[in-house]
Design a protein around this motif. Structure first.
Motif, PDB file in Angstrom:
ATOM      1  N   ALA A  20       0.834  -1.203   0.000  1.00 22.97           N
ATOM      2  CA  ALA A  20       0.000   0.000   0.000  1.00 22.97           C
ATOM      3  C   ALA A  20       0.867   1.251   0.000  1.00 22.97           C
ATOM      4  O   ALA A  20       0.584   2.222  -0.715  1.00 22.97           O
ATOM      5  CB  ALA A  20      -0.938  -0.007   1.203  1.00 22.97           C
ATOM      6  N   ALA A  21       1.931   1.232   0.789  1.00 21.73           N
ATOM      7  CA  ALA A  21       2.834   2.389   0.829  1.00 21.73           C
ATOM      8  C   ALA A  21       3.492   2.605  -0.534  1.00 21.73           C
ATOM      9  O   ALA A  21       3.678   3.744  -0.973  1.00 21.73           O
ATOM     10  CB  ALA A  21       3.902   2.176   1.905  1.00 21.73           C
ATOM     11  N   GLU A  22       3.810   1.527  -1.211  1.00 15.38           N
ATOM     12  CA  GLU A  22       4.480   1.608  -2.506  1.00 15.38           C
ATOM     13  C   GLU A  22       3.525   1.965  -3.644  1.00 15.38           C
ATOM     14  O   GLU A  22       3.903   2.660  -4.577  1.00 15.38           O
ATOM     15  CB  GLU A  22       5.157   0.264  -2.809  1.00 15.38           C
ATOM     16  N   HIS A  23       2.281   1.493  -3.558  1.00 15.72           N
ATOM     17  CA  HIS A  23       1.357   1.613  -4.694  1.00 15.72           C
ATOM     18  C   HIS A  23       0.128   2.474  -4.433  1.00 15.72           C
ATOM     19  O   HIS A  23      -0.731   2.577  -5.299  1.00 15.72           O
ATOM     20  CB  HIS A  23       0.938   0.215  -5.160  1.00 15.72           C
ATOM     21  N   GLY A  24       0.035   3.087  -3.271  1.00 16.71           N
ATOM     22  CA  GLY A  24      -1.013   4.078  -3.036  1.00 16.71           C
ATOM     23  C   GLY A  24      -2.190   3.620  -2.203  1.00 16.71           C
ATOM     24  O   GLY A  24      -2.811   4.422  -1.531  1.00 16.71           O
ATOM     25  N   SER A  25      -2.536   2.358  -2.262  1.00 19.58           N
ATOM     26  CA  SER A  25      -3.643   1.834  -1.454  1.00 19.58           C
ATOM     27  C   SER A  25      -3.485   0.326  -1.340  1.00 19.58           C
ATOM     28  O   SER A  25      -2.721  -0.290  -2.091  1.00 19.58           O
ATOM     29  CB  SER A  25      -4.993   2.160  -2.101  1.00 19.58           C
ATOM     30  N   ARG A  26      -4.227  -0.248  -0.415  1.00 14.99           N
ATOM     31  CA  ARG A  26      -4.196  -1.704  -0.275  1.00 14.99           C
ATOM     32  C   ARG A  26      -4.685  -2.367  -1.558  1.00 14.99           C
ATOM     33  O   ARG A  26      -4.104  -3.339  -2.021  1.00 14.99           O
ATOM     34  CB  ARG A  26      -5.033  -2.137   0.928  1.00 14.99           C
ATOM     35  N   SER A  27      -5.766  -1.835  -2.123  1.00 15.91           N
ATOM     36  CA  SER A  27      -6.309  -2.420  -3.360  1.00 15.91           C
ATOM     37  C   SER A  27      -5.289  -2.367  -4.490  1.00 15.91           C
ATOM     38  O   SER A  27      -5.098  -3.357  -5.213  1.00 15.91           O
ATOM     39  CB  SER A  27      -7.579  -1.693  -3.789  1.00 15.91           C
ATOM     40  N   ASP A  28      -4.645  -1.217  -4.650  1.00 19.92           N
ATOM     41  CA  ASP A  28      -3.637  -1.097  -5.712  1.00 19.92           C
ATOM     42  C   ASP A  28      -2.446  -2.016  -5.450  1.00 19.92           C
ATOM     43  O   ASP A  28      -1.872  -2.587  -6.380  1.00 19.92           O
ATOM     44  CB  ASP A  28      -3.172   0.345  -5.861  1.00 19.92           C
ATOM     45  N   GLY A  29      -2.084  -2.154  -4.189  1.00 24.65           N
ATOM     46  CA  GLY A  29      -0.994  -3.065  -3.837  1.00 24.65           C
ATOM     47  C   GLY A  29      -1.336  -4.512  -4.142  1.00 24.65           C
ATOM     48  O   GLY A  29      -0.512  -5.261  -4.666  1.00 24.65           O
ATOM     49  N   VAL A  30      -2.563  -4.902  -3.834  1.00 26.62           N
ATOM     50  CA  VAL A  30      -2.997  -6.264  -4.128  1.00 26.62           C
ATOM     51  C   VAL A  30      -3.060  -6.486  -5.637  1.00 26.62           C
ATOM     52  O   VAL A  30      -2.609  -7.519  -6.147  1.00 26.62           O
ATOM     53  CB  VAL A  30      -4.360  -6.572  -3.470  1.00 26.62           C
ATOM     54  N   ARG A  31      -3.604  -5.519  -6.385  1.00 27.07           N
ATOM     55  CA  ARG A  31      -3.641  -5.641  -7.842  1.00 27.07           C
ATOM     56  C   ARG A  31      -2.232  -5.826  -8.404  1.00 27.07           C
ATOM     57  O   ARG A  31      -2.001  -6.676  -9.262  1.00 27.07           O
ATOM     58  CB  ARG A  31      -4.289  -4.406  -8.475  1.00 27.07           C
ATOM     59  N   PHE A  32      -1.313  -4.994  -7.924  1.00 27.79           N
ATOM     60  CA  PHE A  32       0.073  -5.113  -8.381  1.00 27.79           C
ATOM     61  C   PHE A  32       0.617  -6.508  -8.083  1.00 27.79           C
ATOM     62  O   PHE A  32       1.212  -7.149  -8.955  1.00 27.79           O
ATOM     63  CB  PHE A  32       0.967  -4.062  -7.708  1.00 27.79           C
ATOM     64  N   ALA A  33       0.427  -6.995  -6.861  1.00 30.22           N
ATOM     65  CA  ALA A  33       0.980  -8.286  -6.462  1.00 30.22           C
ATOM     66  C   ALA A  33       0.398  -9.422  -7.294  1.00 30.22           C
ATOM     67  O   ALA A  33       1.128 -10.312  -7.748  1.00 30.22           O
ATOM     68  CB  ALA A  33       0.733  -8.527  -4.975  1.00 30.22           C
ATOM     69  N   VAL A  34      -0.903  -9.393  -7.520  1.00 29.90           N
ATOM     70  CA  VAL A  34      -1.540 -10.460  -8.303  1.00 29.90           C
ATOM     71  C   VAL A  34      -1.056 -10.416  -9.741  1.00 29.90           C
ATOM     72  O   VAL A  34      -0.671 -11.446 -10.313  1.00 29.90           O
ATOM     73  CB  VAL A  34      -3.079 -10.364  -8.218  1.00 29.90           C
ATOM     74  N   LEU A  35      -1.066  -9.234 -10.350  1.00 27.59           N
ATOM     75  CA  LEU A  35      -0.635  -9.133 -11.747  1.00 27.59           C
ATOM     76  C   LEU A  35       0.847  -9.451 -11.906  1.00 27.59           C
ATOM     77  O   LEU A  35       1.254 -10.082 -12.889  1.00 27.59           O
ATOM     78  CB  LEU A  35      -0.961  -7.748 -12.307  1.00 27.59           C
ATOM     79  N   HIS A  36       1.664  -9.031 -10.947  1.00 23.76           N
ATOM     80  CA  HIS A  36       3.101  -9.340 -10.989  1.00 23.76           C
ATOM     81  C   HIS A  36       3.317 -10.849 -10.889  1.00 23.76           C
ATOM     82  O   HIS A  36       4.115 -11.423 -11.647  1.00 23.76           O
ATOM     83  CB  HIS A  36       3.821  -8.613  -9.847  1.00 23.76           C
ATOM     84  N   THR A  37       2.597 -11.487  -9.989  1.00 27.48           N
ATOM     85  CA  THR A  37       2.716 -12.932  -9.826  1.00 27.48           C
ATOM     86  C   THR A  37       2.235 -13.661 -11.077  1.00 27.48           C
ATOM     87  O   THR A  37       2.854 -14.627 -11.526  1.00 27.48           O
ATOM     88  CB  THR A  37       1.925 -13.393  -8.590  1.00 27.48           C
ATOM     89  N   TYR A  38       1.146 -13.183 -11.663  1.00 29.91           N
ATOM     90  CA  TYR A  38       0.622 -13.790 -12.884  1.00 29.91           C
ATOM     91  C   TYR A  38       1.631 -13.644 -14.027  1.00 29.91           C
ATOM     92  O   TYR A  38       1.873 -14.591 -14.771  1.00 29.91           O
ATOM     93  CB  TYR A  38      -0.709 -13.142 -13.246  1.00 29.91           C
ATOM     94  N   ARG A  39       2.239 -12.475 -14.143  1.00 30.86           N
ATOM     95  CA  ARG A  39       3.264 -12.254 -15.179  1.00 30.86           C
ATOM     96  C   ARG A  39       4.422 -13.221 -14.990  1.00 30.86           C
ATOM     97  O   ARG A  39       4.918 -13.816 -15.949  1.00 30.86           O
ATOM     98  CB  ARG A  39       3.754 -10.818 -15.115  1.00 30.86           C
ATOM     99  N   GLU A  40       4.870 -13.393 -13.751  1.00 25.61           N
ATOM    100  CA  GLU A  40       5.961 -14.322 -13.466  1.00 25.61           C
ATOM    101  C   GLU A  40       5.568 -15.753 -13.843  1.00 25.61           C
ATOM    102  O   GLU A  40       6.390 -16.501 -14.382  1.00 25.61           O
ATOM    103  CB  GLU A  40       6.373 -14.253 -11.992  1.00 25.61           C
ATOM    104  N   LEU A  41       4.333 -16.133 -13.589  1.00 26.81           N
ATOM    105  CA  LEU A  41       3.839 -17.452 -13.970  1.00 26.81           C
ATOM    106  C   LEU A  41       3.886 -17.633 -15.481  1.00 26.81           C
ATOM    107  O   LEU A  41       4.363 -18.663 -15.989  1.00 26.81           O
ATOM    108  CB  LEU A  41       2.407 -17.648 -13.467  1.00 26.81           C
ATOM    109  N   LEU A  42       3.413 -16.632 -16.221  1.00 24.84           N
ATOM    110  CA  LEU A  42       3.440 -16.710 -17.685  1.00 24.84           C
ATOM    111  C   LEU A  42       4.866 -16.803 -18.214  1.00 24.84           C
ATOM    112  O   LEU A  42       5.146 -17.575 -19.140  1.00 24.84           O
ATOM    113  CB  LEU A  42       2.720 -15.509 -18.294  1.00 24.84           C
ATOM    114  N   LEU A  43       5.768 -16.016 -17.641  1.00 20.99           N
ATOM    115  CA  LEU A  43       7.167 -16.066 -18.067  1.00 20.99           C
ATOM    116  C   LEU A  43       7.792 -17.428 -17.763  1.00 20.99           C
ATOM    117  O   LEU A  43       8.550 -17.965 -18.583  1.00 20.99           O
ATOM    118  CB  LEU A  43       7.970 -14.955 -17.396  1.00 20.99           C
TER     119      LEU A  43
END
Length: 74
Positions: A20-43
């Motif tokens: 949240a501190a890095e991305h502005g809110s808890r929701s934005d932080g969770v979105r970032f984490a999920v999408l980042h993890t999904y990208r890593e899975l695809l790679l």
């Protein structure tokens, strides 16, 4: 947009606070984490496919045929 409810523990709360501190809110932080993890899975899947293709002559021939069909190989 759908809503997701998640049970947290102290480790997840710590991670959420940092995200949240890095991305502005808890929701934005969770979105970032999920999408980042999904990208890593695809790679990782793409890397596994590339390694499999590099060792399988039949797959290499099929990929070359597809590339030729698409006009990206001679």
């Amino acid at each position: 947009m759908a809503t997701l409810n998640v049970r947290t523990d102290s480790a997840l709360e710590t991670a959420l606070s940092e995200l949240a501190a890095e991305h502005g809110s808890r929701s934005d932080g969770v979105r970032f984490a999920v999408l980042h993890t999904y990208r890593e899975l695809l790679l990782r899947r793409a890397q596994d496919d590339a390694e499999r293709l590099a060792t399988d002559a039949d797959d290499q021939a099929e990929m070359l045929a597809i590339q030729r069909f698409m006009g990206v190989a001679e």
